[in-house]
Design an enzyme around this catalytic site. Structure first.
Site, PDB file in Angstrom:
ATOM      1  N   GLU A   1      -0.152  -2.971   1.852  1.00 33.99           N
ATOM      2  CA  GLU A   1       0.023  -4.288   1.241  1.00 33.99           C
ATOM      3  C   GLU A   1      -0.788  -4.283  -0.051  1.00 33.99           C
ATOM      4  OE1 GLU A   1       2.026  -6.509   2.085  1.00 33.99           O
ATOM      5  OE2 GLU A   1       2.409  -6.344   4.232  1.00 33.99           O
TER       6      GLU A   1
ATOM      7  N   GLY B   1      -4.938  -3.939  -0.490  1.00 34.19           N
ATOM      8  CA  GLY B   1      -5.763  -3.761  -1.681  1.00 34.19           C
ATOM      9  C   GLY B   1      -4.934  -3.558  -2.922  1.00 34.19           C
ATOM     10  N   SER B   2      -5.487  -2.833  -3.860  1.00 38.00           N
ATOM     11  CA  SER B   2      -4.848  -2.638  -5.156  1.00 38.00           C
ATOM     12  C   SER B   2      -3.782  -1.543  -5.104  1.00 38.00           C
ATOM     13  CB  SER B   2      -5.898  -2.254  -6.201  1.00 38.00           C
ATOM     14  OG  SER B   2      -6.433  -0.969  -5.904  1.00 38.00           O
TER      15      SER B   2
ATOM     16  N   GLY C   1      -3.551   2.126  -3.109  1.00 32.23           N
ATOM     17  CA  GLY C   1      -2.376   2.579  -2.376  1.00 32.23           C
ATOM     18  C   GLY C   1      -1.875   3.930  -2.841  1.00 32.23           C
TER      19      GLY C   1
ATOM     20  N   CYS D   1      -3.082 -12.434  -3.169  1.00 37.12           N
ATOM     21  CA  CYS D   1      -2.073 -11.440  -3.562  1.00 37.12           C
ATOM     22  C   CYS D   1      -0.745 -12.123  -3.854  1.00 37.12           C
ATOM     23  CB  CYS D   1      -1.918 -10.377  -2.481  1.00 37.12           C
ATOM     24  SG  CYS D   1      -1.663 -11.040  -0.834  1.00 37.12           S
TER      25      CYS D   1
END
Length: 509
Positions: A263, A241-242, A246, A297
């Site tokens: 990630e 995700g963003s 994180g 991404c």
């Protein structure tokens, strides 16, 4: 003009596909988990969110099942993944359809994502016979020093909308052969693809006699995922995700001494030198920047071009952009589909406004399509923007098809520009000069987890470890030795002598 499905058609066909895959169609007309297709903006399904009790039950079941699953020989665990790969092959078109309908990917990209799932299943099955440890030389006579790898525990997986099935398969296939059990919380934007994947895995487990408790699906908003983050029974939390997500997840998992595999964002750059093959560069750049409507991404966001070739390259990319077919991803001629929702469209417009305020010039693109036909679907023209400098907006990742172009004269400056952003996922260089290529791959070259030569930033193969550095989170999934993240290491010393020498020559008795 693109042709779009009539009202209700997507929902009906999605239900038919789910039935063929063995999944129950969503049957909660007022459910808070809403599947809204970005193709037309219409709702194609609603589900109830998992309750706190249901999440706890899923984790409890996974934890109980783990105690037996970890003792099953790894090649036998691999049989489940092998069967899953067979089912994915049989139902590739159906699952790809759901990916297209929920994530908005064009057909070829959706099929490619399912193929990636099949590939990782094959990789994991082979891995089930290769979970190797090492034997090291002991300094003590009559001693053997080695390491072994053991199953870790319950793996929580939180996945994002843009790869709604592939990222789940990366984690799940490896975790299962490693002897772990899995609890999956997919993006609430793509709940139907999750139902399909869970049904196929449950069928695979039943077909080979594996326990159903090796995998559990939970659905719902952020709060559902937070229960995975905070539960001490979840040994590893893998989250895609963003960067903002994180920053919240990492400390919370660390506070309970759990492991996290993050990630996160990727503000990916490509350097094009004066020695580049521009024909090759244009093809690689256009796919990386405009493919998936810039919602990977690994999408290319920044283009750092030698000043001597910048005008020609920008002109060629601009002409290619103007020819890209934009429209319904169900149309096989389409190359650029929709943004996933209104928030993504707003971010696209805001970023372009900031870029212009910073002195940027929009070379081409930036407009919208089909706004007169569709009320809640967002199709945009990929934007190519020349920037005078790498301003704050260029440092930010906008999940949309915007490609910022900067120029350089000295190769050291190109490397510095490339590495200046806080993210570090994927990178590329286009050059026919070996020294430039090798420098880019060296320790003082690209600071990303992925570095490519003469191909774009997107389209990674499953054989290599996938992930990035800095604010990208440092996690590694998929190939190479990423499997070690899903296991625990034990260092073993065996004394087969009749003496008891101590290490480092220590004398005690």
């Amino acid at each position: 003009m693109s042709s779009f499905p009539v009202s209700g058609e997507l929902a009906v066909r999605a239900a038919e596909v789910l039935a063929r895959l063995g999944a129950d169609a969503p049957s909660s007309p007022d459910g808070p988990v809403v599947s809204r297709s970005p193709i037309t903006g219409e709702v194609i399904g609603r589900l109830e969110a998992s309750t706190a009790r249901e999440v706890d039950d899923a984790i409890s079941s996974a934890a109980r099942t783990f105690t037996d699953w970890r003792l099953v020989p790894a090649p036998q665990r691999g049989a489940v993944v092998a069967r899953l790969g067979q089912l994915l092959t049989e139902h590739k078109d159906d699952l790809a359809y759901l990916v297209t309908v929920e994530a908005g990917k064009v057909t070829s990209e959706a099929l490619g994502e399912v193929q990636e799932m099949i590939d990782i299943c094959q990789f994991a099955v082979g891995l089930s016979r290769q979970l190797y440890g090492k034997t090291m030389a002991s300094e003590r006579p009559g001693h053997r020093l080695s390491e072994t790898w053991h199953p870790l525990g319950v793996v929580g997986v939180i996945s994002a909308f843009n790869f709604p099935v592939a990222v789940w398969s990366w984690n799940t296939a490896i975790a299962l052969v490693a002897g772990d059990t899995v609890v999956w919380k997919p993006s609430e934007i793509t709940p139907l693809t999750a139902l399909a994947c869970d049904a196929l895995l449950r069928r695979a487990a039943a077909d080979v006699g594996a326990p159903a408790g090796i995998h559990h699906l939970i659905q719902g908003p952020r709060e559902v995922g937070e229960r995975l983050v905070d539960d001490p029974r979840v040994a590893l939390l893998s989250a895609t995700g963003s960067v903002r997500m994180g920053r919240e997840i990492g400390p919370r998992v660390a506070a309970r001494f759990g492991r996290s595999l993050l990630e996160l964002g990727g503000n990916n750059g490509a350097v094009v030198t004066e020695h580049a093959d521009l024909d090759l560069a244009v093809r690689g750049i256009v796919f990386s920047a405009a493919g998936t409507a810039g919602q990977r991404c690994t999408s290319l966001r920044r283009l750092i071009v030698h000043s001597s070739v910048a005008d020609e390259l920008v002109d060629r990319i601009g002409k290619a952009y103007e020819q890209l077919p934009i429209g319904s991803p169900l149309d096989e001629t389409t190359l650029v589909g929709p943004l996933v929702h209104r928030a993504a469209f707003t971010a696209f417009e805001d970023a372009l406004a900031k870029a212009k305020a910073d002195g940027g010039e929009i070379v081409t693109g930036g407009g919208t399509r089909f706004a007169d036909q569709l009320d809640d679907a967002y199709y945009v023209e990929p934007a190519l923007v020349r920037m005078p400098a790498q301003t704050s907006v260029v440092h930010e990742e906008t999940f949309a098809p915007i490609l910022y172009v900067l120029t350089y004269d000295d190769f050291d400056d190109a490397i510095a520009l490339h590495n200046e952003v806080p993210q570090g996922l994927s990178s590329a260089i286009f050059t026919t000069n070996q020294r430039e290529a090798e420098r880019f791959l060296s320790a003082d070259g690209s600071d990303c987890g992925i570095a490519n030569v003469n191909l774009g930033t997107s389209g990674a193969e499953i054989g290599g470890a996938f992930g990035g550095e800095k604010e990208t989170g440092g996690g590694r999934e998929s190939g190479s030795d990423a499997w070690k993240t899903y296991m625990r290491r034990s260092t073993n010393t065996v004394n087969y002598s009749t003496e008891l020498p101590l290490a480092q020559g220590v004398n005690f008795l």
